[in-house]
Design a protein around this motif. Sequence first.
Motif, mmCIF file in Angstrom:
data_model
loop_
_atom_site.group_PDB
_atom_site.id
_atom_site.type_symbol
_atom_site.label_atom_id
_atom_site.label_comp_id
_atom_site.label_asym_id
_atom_site.label_seq_id
_atom_site.Cartn_x
_atom_site.Cartn_y
_atom_site.Cartn_z
ATOM 1 N N UNK A 1 1.005 -1.139 0.008
ATOM 2 C CA UNK A 1 0.005 0.014 -0.056
ATOM 3 C C UNK A 1 0.921 1.269 0.153
ATOM 4 N N UNK A 2 1.915 1.283 0.870
ATOM 5 C CA UNK A 2 2.711 2.500 1.079
ATOM 6 C C UNK A 2 3.606 2.561 -0.478
ATOM 7 N N UNK A 3 4.018 1.638 -1.137
ATOM 8 C CA UNK A 3 4.777 1.798 -2.308
ATOM 9 C C UNK A 3 3.649 2.242 -3.301
ATOM 10 N N UNK A 4 2.456 1.901 -2.986
ATOM 11 C CA UNK A 4 1.538 2.600 -4.349
ATOM 12 C C UNK A 4 1.438 4.107 -3.921
ATOM 13 N N UNK A 5 1.150 4.453 -2.531
ATOM 14 C CA UNK A 5 0.909 5.690 -2.435
ATOM 15 C C UNK A 5 2.031 6.643 -2.918
ATOM 16 N N UNK A 6 3.361 5.982 -2.717
ATOM 17 C CA UNK A 6 4.565 6.667 -3.561
ATOM 18 C C UNK A 6 4.530 6.957 -4.820
ATOM 19 N N UNK A 7 4.010 5.880 -5.419
ATOM 20 C CA UNK A 7 3.785 5.965 -7.070
ATOM 21 C C UNK A 7 2.647 6.858 -7.281
ATOM 22 N N UNK A 8 1.589 6.927 -6.650
ATOM 23 C CA UNK A 8 0.678 7.933 -6.964
ATOM 24 C C UNK A 8 0.899 9.390 -6.807
ATOM 25 N N UNK A 9 1.601 9.487 -5.566
ATOM 26 C CA UNK A 9 2.130 10.850 -5.042
ATOM 27 C C UNK A 9 3.064 11.509 -6.249
ATOM 28 N N UNK A 10 3.998 10.583 -6.745
ATOM 29 C CA UNK A 10 4.834 11.086 -7.874
ATOM 30 C C UNK A 10 4.164 11.236 -9.219
ATOM 31 N N UNK A 11 2.792 11.014 -9.372
ATOM 32 C CA UNK A 11 2.243 11.042 -10.855
ATOM 33 C C UNK A 11 1.924 12.393 -10.972
ATOM 34 N N UNK A 12 2.131 12.751 -12.423
ATOM 35 C CA UNK A 12 1.873 14.143 -12.878
ATOM 36 C C UNK A 12 0.128 14.563 -12.355
ATOM 37 N N UNK A 13 0.092 15.782 -12.111
ATOM 38 C CA UNK A 13 -1.268 15.994 -11.708
ATOM 39 C C UNK A 13 -1.913 15.995 -10.410
ATOM 40 N N UNK A 14 -1.016 15.233 -9.236
ATOM 41 C CA UNK A 14 -1.269 14.918 -7.819
ATOM 42 C C UNK A 14 -0.527 15.739 -7.071
ATOM 43 N N UNK A 15 -1.399 16.479 -6.251
ATOM 44 C CA UNK A 15 -0.821 17.470 -5.168
ATOM 45 C C UNK A 15 -0.516 16.667 -4.135
ATOM 46 N N UNK A 16 -1.223 15.880 -3.406
ATOM 47 C CA UNK A 16 -0.981 15.131 -2.325
ATOM 48 C C UNK A 16 -1.573 13.710 -2.296
ATOM 49 N N UNK A 17 -1.050 12.802 -1.542
ATOM 50 C CA UNK A 17 -1.787 11.317 -1.598
ATOM 51 C C UNK A 17 -1.343 10.814 -0.015
ATOM 52 N N UNK A 18 -2.228 10.039 0.376
ATOM 53 C CA UNK A 18 -1.990 9.668 1.710
ATOM 54 C C UNK A 18 -3.003 8.446 2.154
ATOM 55 N N UNK B 1 -3.239 -1.779 -14.250
ATOM 56 C CA UNK B 1 -2.688 -2.968 -14.661
ATOM 57 C C UNK B 1 -1.203 -3.371 -14.396
ATOM 58 N N UNK B 2 -0.510 -2.249 -14.548
ATOM 59 C CA UNK B 2 0.910 -2.353 -14.410
ATOM 60 C C UNK B 2 1.235 -2.605 -12.968
ATOM 61 N N UNK B 3 0.369 -2.027 -12.057
ATOM 62 C CA UNK B 3 0.504 -1.949 -10.525
ATOM 63 C C UNK B 3 0.297 -3.555 -10.011
ATOM 64 N N UNK B 4 -0.844 -4.087 -10.581
ATOM 65 C CA UNK B 4 -1.389 -5.388 -10.505
ATOM 66 C C UNK B 4 -0.217 -6.307 -10.674
ATOM 67 N N UNK B 5 0.521 -6.135 -11.860
ATOM 68 C CA UNK B 5 1.677 -6.999 -12.400
ATOM 69 C C UNK B 5 2.864 -7.025 -11.535
ATOM 70 N N UNK B 6 3.067 -5.928 -10.992
ATOM 71 C CA UNK B 6 4.091 -5.636 -10.043
ATOM 72 C C UNK B 6 4.062 -6.020 -8.589
ATOM 73 N N UNK B 7 2.791 -5.654 -7.984
ATOM 74 C CA UNK B 7 2.465 -5.847 -6.606
ATOM 75 C C UNK B 7 1.385 -6.772 -6.135
ATOM 76 N N UNK B 8 0.629 -7.228 -7.246
ATOM 77 C CA UNK B 8 -0.689 -8.090 -6.998
ATOM 78 C C UNK B 8 -1.797 -7.219 -6.364
ATOM 79 N N UNK B 9 -1.579 -5.817 -6.408
ATOM 80 C CA UNK B 9 -2.727 -5.132 -5.633
ATOM 81 C C UNK B 9 -3.682 -4.693 -7.028
ATOM 82 N N UNK B 10 -4.909 -4.584 -6.760
ATOM 83 C CA UNK B 10 -5.881 -3.932 -7.655
ATOM 84 C C UNK B 10 -6.432 -2.904 -6.964
ATOM 85 N N UNK B 11 -6.958 -2.001 -7.904
ATOM 86 C CA UNK B 11 -7.623 -0.860 -7.324
ATOM 87 C C UNK B 11 -8.664 0.059 -8.280
#
Length: 781
Positions: free
Chosen positions: A485-502, A542-552
């Motif tokens: 979950x924490x790694x996904x937050x970091x990825x979302x936070x670094x996405x263009x157009x995101x001001x904050x994620x937590x 789809x890329x997140x699921x392949x790397x981490x087995x997380x779906x959202x």
Amino acid sequence: MATFLSRVGRWAYTNRFKTIAVWILVLIALGVGAAFLSKPTTESFSIPGIPSERAQNLMVERFPDKPKFGDDVSVTYVVATPKGASLTDPRYASAVQRMLDELKTVEKVKNPDKLINPLLVYGTQANPGPIRQQLIAFQEKTFGATPEAAAATVQAGAPVNADATAVQFGAGFDVSAAKNVTSSMHDAMDKVAQTGRDAGLTVEMKGTATSRSKFGETSEIIGIGIGAIILILTFASLVAWGMPILTAIIGAAVGVLGVSIATGFFDLSEETPVLATMIGLAVGIDYALFIVSRYRHEMHKSADRAEAAGRAVGTAGSAVVFAGSTVVIALAALAVVNIPFLTAMGIAAAVTVIVAVLLALTLLPAILGLFGSKAFAGRLRFLNAPDVTGEESVRVHNGQRYVRRVVDHPRVITGVIVVLLILLALPVAGLTLALPNDATADPSTTQRRAYDLVADEYGPGYNGPLVLVVDGRGVTGVPERVQAFDRLVDQVRSTNGVAHAWIAADGINKAGDTAEISVIPSSAADSDQTHDLVTTLRDMESGVEKRTDLTYGVTGQTAIELDVSDRLSSSLIPYLVIVIGLAFLILTVVFRSILVPLVAALGFLLSVAATFGVTVALFSDGWGGIVGNPQPLVSFLPIMLVGIVFGLAMDYQVFLVTRMREAYKHGADAKQAVVIGYRHSARVVAAAAAIMTSVFAAFMLQDMQFIKVMGFALAIAVVFDAFLIRMTLMPAVLTLLGDKAWWLPRWLDRILPNIDVEGEQLGAGTTPDDAPERDSVGTSR
């Protein structure tokens, strides 16, 4: 069909008291049913299959204590200090506390003892309160964040902004819908805001509990009043005008009572009864107007009033049935969009149209029988009656003069109208759609000011937060899931157009297998950048699921609104194809022609494009400064507009062109048939269109923005379609086509049923007085 309907009309005229009694019993039964079964309309809606809805359903399943977005009835106060001041100033801090104390006393506030002062429990960055400290500790312990990073994360979700110049707090109310918030509760909420304002603070309110838009009856009264004046001018009688009004009011009442009963079994939006009333009044007056007008015409050709009533229902009534069928198809076909609230609105309006047709075929002739020889009493001598008597010579009226000019210059008329409508349609290129929200509210409202204040004090993205509902069941072990979950937050936070994620302290469910990631965009909720961000986050899945087995899934009020707009936009073309295709088949049967339905459909496309263009220019682009708050059009307005306008456009097509075909079938040449049919129907079609326009335009007085814009769009669409397309372009094109207009392949002629809309089987009484008869081989004699 004409023969059957003629018998119905004659029976209703002869058995007037029985017919009227039946409809009175229907009204009483519906009234009793509505009194016992009706429930409040709903203010929320869901759309099965859209991504945000699926994500929200997962959130409700894994976090059962959290409500769906927009389901709660609440108020949020947005409070800001004067420029250069801070909420740490004791004067402002005490004012906030007084506001909270007063808010606790407002009627039906949920859990008043649990309402907390954010300035005390959250504190500021410089002076953190106990809850802020606990949340910082949670981020450090759960995700291993540094103290600085943890503090920044907590600040991103804090109700007090980073500069301590603004704070947000509020409360929920123990009511089932916003409409149940009483005026005394509104006054109490206003008083809380005034307490802060008296202390020098800027205070605005937002939330579902602040909505005060109510549906008033003024629009119906104005529309009916203007319709009455038009009917008096049409019939030149102080009696006849009341019959279409009466049947239309009864039809609208039946429709609204039916909707009230349906609320006991289905969730219906608050716009549903408004739309049913709007459509019921409009088509109810029109359908009755056509039959009463035909009845007056038949009275001069028949010594028996019952026979005249039967002929009127058999001829004009047949046109009413098929015109009503196109409206019903257009409205009921909204079900193909698979949006429940839109389907319900369409079906409710379609049923109201069916009721209007039944009333016109049965109750109207019964009322004509009740009045007998007095049906057209109170003659206004200074007005020309619509029909001449048998002793009068044929009168040349303005409609006949107008159509003669049209058929004498058909190419010029066709070119001018087509070019004009294309020019009016050009602004449609800038069409943007959105659901009503605080961003589209009038700038004078506290909701819009609260929206702007949040954007100024916190950032534009805080008005449209997104939520990622993350399913971690594919990851084994709770610690491993938390790390994922924490790694996904970091990825979302670094996405263009995101001001904050937590992930907040309550963002992981009890089972530890699902997380909620709160995302604050860097752009406004209604911006293209936020729309692109939602798309980007979904494409990442789809890329997140392949790397981490997380779906959202991505959800939140903003994501839901974007998905709804996308679904409606993508459904418009398939809906048009279905509606126009079905109506084309019906019109082919009615007119026994290929080209007439084709021209009718193309004319509709021109008029609806021009309608969209003018509506976008005025309400979205703000041309002429007529609209003080230009905004994107409501997402479901285009598809509703297309459905309603197409049905109504075919009304005028059927009523006008059936009289032309009737003249052609009885021996007139193609050009002469256009003039004869126009002479018999132009006055009543013009009156019907004017009434329809006034009824729709009167709904612009409503507070609900959707109804206001819809009223304008429908009114201008009727003007374009009735007066420019049906009454001008259609005669011009039929003149150009000549006999080819009524061509039908022989193989198709054998297949299609002969439904006798013009009443040929009723005898010579239906023959236009000025048309020669045509023999079996098509020559005049």
